[in-house]
Design a protein around this motif. Structure first.
Motif, PDB file in Angstrom:
ATOM      1  N   GLN A  72       1.090  -2.984  -7.647  1.00  0.00           N
ATOM      2  CA  GLN A  72       0.099  -3.946  -7.609  1.00  0.00           C
ATOM      3  C   GLN A  72       0.409  -5.164  -6.446  1.00  0.00           C
ATOM      4  O   GLN A  72      -0.543  -5.741  -5.709  1.00  0.00           O
ATOM      5  CB  GLN A  72      -0.623  -4.423  -8.950  1.00  0.00           C
ATOM      6  CG  GLN A  72      -2.035  -3.979  -9.481  1.00  0.00           C
ATOM      7  CD  GLN A  72      -2.376  -4.699 -10.590  1.00  0.00           C
ATOM      8  OE1 GLN A  72      -2.207  -5.749 -10.656  1.00  0.00           O
ATOM      9  NE2 GLN A  72      -2.912  -3.766 -11.345  1.00  0.00           N
ATOM     10  N   LEU A  73       1.489  -5.694  -6.621  1.00  0.00           N
ATOM     11  CA  LEU A  73       1.578  -7.010  -6.020  1.00  0.00           C
ATOM     12  C   LEU A  73       1.748  -6.415  -4.549  1.00  0.00           C
ATOM     13  O   LEU A  73       1.476  -7.162  -3.818  1.00  0.00           O
ATOM     14  CB  LEU A  73       3.015  -7.327  -6.324  1.00  0.00           C
ATOM     15  CG  LEU A  73       3.057  -8.258  -7.766  1.00  0.00           C
ATOM     16  CD1 LEU A  73       4.743  -8.398  -8.083  1.00  0.00           C
ATOM     17  CD2 LEU A  73       2.270  -9.495  -7.643  1.00  0.00           C
ATOM     18  N   ASN A  74       2.364  -5.161  -4.311  1.00  0.00           N
ATOM     19  CA  ASN A  74       2.435  -4.638  -2.915  1.00  0.00           C
ATOM     20  C   ASN A  74       0.747  -4.435  -2.344  1.00  0.00           C
ATOM     21  O   ASN A  74       0.562  -4.817  -1.315  1.00  0.00           O
ATOM     22  CB  ASN A  74       2.907  -3.250  -2.893  1.00  0.00           C
ATOM     23  CG  ASN A  74       2.901  -2.632  -1.675  1.00  0.00           C
ATOM     24  OD1 ASN A  74       2.224  -1.503  -1.570  1.00  0.00           O
ATOM     25  ND2 ASN A  74       3.556  -3.126  -0.511  1.00  0.00           N
ATOM     26  N   GLU A  75      -0.173  -3.919  -3.366  1.00  0.00           N
ATOM     27  CA  GLU A  75      -1.483  -3.641  -2.918  1.00  0.00           C
ATOM     28  C   GLU A  75      -2.237  -5.071  -2.428  1.00  0.00           C
ATOM     29  O   GLU A  75      -2.989  -5.036  -1.462  1.00  0.00           O
ATOM     30  CB  GLU A  75      -2.183  -2.972  -3.814  1.00  0.00           C
ATOM     31  CG  GLU A  75      -1.562  -1.550  -3.967  1.00  0.00           C
ATOM     32  CD  GLU A  75      -2.470  -0.730  -4.784  1.00  0.00           C
ATOM     33  OE1 GLU A  75      -3.096  -1.450  -5.788  1.00  0.00           O
ATOM     34  OE2 GLU A  75      -2.681   0.744  -4.661  1.00  0.00           O
ATOM     35  N   LYS A  76      -1.590  -6.009  -3.222  1.00  0.00           N
ATOM     36  CA  LYS A  76      -2.211  -7.310  -2.921  1.00  0.00           C
ATOM     37  C   LYS A  76      -1.617  -8.248  -1.651  1.00  0.00           C
ATOM     38  O   LYS A  76      -1.849  -9.283  -1.344  1.00  0.00           O
ATOM     39  CB  LYS A  76      -2.373  -8.256  -3.994  1.00  0.00           C
ATOM     40  CG  LYS A  76      -3.038  -7.955  -5.476  1.00  0.00           C
ATOM     41  CD  LYS A  76      -3.850  -8.733  -5.980  1.00  0.00           C
ATOM     42  CE  LYS A  76      -4.470  -8.139  -6.957  1.00  0.00           C
ATOM     43  NZ  LYS A  76      -5.419  -9.008  -7.832  1.00  0.00           N
ATOM     44  N   GLY A  77      -0.747  -7.439  -1.130  1.00  0.00           N
ATOM     45  CA  GLY A  77      -0.175  -7.819   0.009  1.00  0.00           C
ATOM     46  C   GLY A  77       0.884  -9.089  -0.238  1.00  0.00           C
ATOM     47  O   GLY A  77       1.165  -9.895   0.550  1.00  0.00           O
ATOM     48  N   LEU A  78       1.496  -9.079  -1.611  1.00  0.00           N
ATOM     49  CA  LEU A  78       2.235 -10.312  -1.876  1.00  0.00           C
ATOM     50  C   LEU A  78       3.910  -9.780  -1.766  1.00  0.00           C
ATOM     51  O   LEU A  78       4.683 -10.749  -1.958  1.00  0.00           O
ATOM     52  CB  LEU A  78       2.213 -10.503  -3.422  1.00  0.00           C
ATOM     53  CG  LEU A  78       0.761 -11.481  -3.739  1.00  0.00           C
ATOM     54  CD1 LEU A  78       0.465 -11.407  -4.914  1.00  0.00           C
ATOM     55  CD2 LEU A  78       0.921 -13.036  -3.074  1.00  0.00           C
ATOM     56  N   LEU A  79       3.977  -8.551  -1.911  1.00  0.00           N
ATOM     57  CA  LEU A  79       5.251  -7.875  -1.839  1.00  0.00           C
ATOM     58  C   LEU A  79       5.391  -6.698  -0.934  1.00  0.00           C
ATOM     59  O   LEU A  79       4.669  -5.910  -0.770  1.00  0.00           O
ATOM     60  CB  LEU A  79       5.267  -7.363  -3.037  1.00  0.00           C
ATOM     61  CG  LEU A  79       6.945  -7.143  -3.528  1.00  0.00           C
ATOM     62  CD1 LEU A  79       7.112  -7.669  -5.098  1.00  0.00           C
ATOM     63  CD2 LEU A  79       6.978  -5.581  -3.702  1.00  0.00           C
ATOM     64  N   ASP A  80       6.272  -6.894   0.126  1.00  0.00           N
ATOM     65  CA  ASP A  80       6.527  -5.975   1.290  1.00  0.00           C
ATOM     66  C   ASP A  80       7.171  -4.824   0.676  1.00  0.00           C
ATOM     67  O   ASP A  80       8.207  -5.220   0.032  1.00  0.00           O
ATOM     68  CB  ASP A  80       6.964  -6.585   2.454  1.00  0.00           C
ATOM     69  CG  ASP A  80       7.183  -5.540   3.584  1.00  0.00           C
ATOM     70  OD1 ASP A  80       6.291  -5.350   4.175  1.00  0.00           O
ATOM     71  OD2 ASP A  80       8.420  -5.001   3.786  1.00  0.00           O
ATOM     72  N   TRP A  81       6.820  -3.734   0.918  1.00  0.00           N
ATOM     73  CA  TRP A  81       7.456  -2.514   0.302  1.00  0.00           C
ATOM     74  C   TRP A  81       9.105  -2.398   0.899  1.00  0.00           C
ATOM     75  O   TRP A  81       9.855  -2.072   0.094  1.00  0.00           O
ATOM     76  CB  TRP A  81       6.823  -1.082   0.665  1.00  0.00           C
ATOM     77  CG  TRP A  81       6.911  -0.178  -0.653  1.00  0.00           C
ATOM     78  CD1 TRP A  81       7.766   0.627  -0.744  1.00  0.00           C
ATOM     79  CD2 TRP A  81       6.305  -0.352  -1.699  1.00  0.00           C
ATOM     80  NE1 TRP A  81       7.654   1.244  -1.768  1.00  0.00           N
ATOM     81  CE2 TRP A  81       6.520   0.551  -2.533  1.00  0.00           C
ATOM     82  CE3 TRP A  81       5.369  -1.601  -2.308  1.00  0.00           C
ATOM     83  CZ2 TRP A  81       6.421   0.772  -3.955  1.00  0.00           C
ATOM     84  CZ3 TRP A  81       5.043  -1.436  -3.596  1.00  0.00           C
ATOM     85  CH2 TRP A  81       5.350  -0.086  -4.475  1.00  0.00           C
TER      86      TRP A  81
END
Lengths: 203, 92
Positions: free
Chosen positions: B4-13
């Motif tokens: 989810q954090l990734n989808e919100k752009g807060l966490l780069d994969w």
């Protein structure tokens, strides 16, 4: 409750769980995550995706030469055409087993895994012994999984990354010519798509 | 949570894979992978702290609140953070 105050260790929360809950609480408060959405994600990968999407891709590749070609050329697009797109937009590559060559997938760095087609990774996939030994001694690893390969079959090990994930297309078992795609998909196990097993023989 | 954090752009994969890998490859990490979840947590906490999203101190204090809430919750009932009696509570 039968358990009184002198049993309060029963409702002890271990520090790990407490920290995970704390993270969830803080991220929710900031509106950064939604706990209901987390449940949906876990449910999706645990129950809905599982490895069944991948099995359908493999069964179709076995039965449909045109799709098979597409899968070889551009697995990302071919797989997405069946509605299985990666959450992280990662690319997919399909690697095909042949009588001369067997493919095995690992993530030596951490545990990158093709979630969109295989669901959640098995515990052993994330374990350091698998991650290092799959590269150093793949043949022994396969033997331990019960996958005995003839000596003259080459093993190719593919190291997954955040951008590129691999799907092994196992060899189609003998005696399956008359089977439908649906029946074929039942022969394709999760492990056969990681490369630690073969597709099952028809019963 | 990470997805989810990734989808919100807060966490780069890629950052995530790197952080997780660093934790998993620390010399004190268990060789059998039994501490995978611990490493996962440490990686996530460090990444969120480095981005200034959630500090380790905040996590520590809310985690303590969760533990106090757990103690204050009768056996068999769901543990709610609202049950935390506060730092002065009669548990521990």
């Amino acid at each position: 409750m039968a358990h009184g105050h002198d049993h309060d260790h029963d409702n002890d929360m271990d520090p790990m769980t407490a920290r995970v809950r704390a993270l969830e609480t803080l991220l929710c408060e900031k509106g950064l995550i939604d706990p209901a959405a987390i449940d949906v994600i876990v449910d999706t990968y645990q129950n809905k995706v599982g490895p069944r999407n991948g099995a359908r891709v493999v069964a179709r590749a076995w039965s449909d030469p045109e799709f098979c070609d597409w899968l070889k050329r551009d697995a990302t697009a071919a797989i997405a055409s069946m509605g299985f797109a990666g959450r992280q937009g990662e690319h997919m590559k399909a690697v095909f087993n042949t009588p001369q060559e067997h493919n095995l997938v690992v993530c030596t760095l951490c545990s990158c895994y093709p979630w969109s087609v295989l669901g959640l990774p098995p515990v052993w996939y994330k374990s350091p012994p698998y991650r290092s030994r799959a590269v150093m001694e793949p043949r022994s690893v396969l033997t331990e999984f019960g996958a005995h390969l003839p000596e003259d079959v080459r093993i190719r090990v593919w190291d997954s990354t955040a951008e590129l994930r691999y799907l092994v297309v196992p060899m189609r078992p003998e005696g399956t010519d008359a089977m439908t795609q649906e029946q074929l998909a039942d022969l394709v196990t999760r492990d056969s798509m990681i490369g630690t097993a073969f597709a099952e023989a028809p019963r | 949570m990470v997805v989810q954090l990734n989808e919100k752009g807060l966490l780069d994969w890629n950052d995530w894979a790197e952080a997780l890998s660093m934790e998993l490859h620390r010399p004190e990490a268990a060789s059998d992978g039994s501490d995978y979840y611990e490493c996962w947590l440490a990686a996530l906490e460090k990444l969120l702290a480095s981005k200034g999203i959630v500090s380790e101190l905040q996590v520590g204090s809310v985690a303590e609140a969760w533990r106090r809430a757990a103690h204050a919750t009768p056996h068999g009932s769901p543990i709610l953070l609202e049950n935390d009696p506060g730092p002065g509570g009669n548990t521990q």
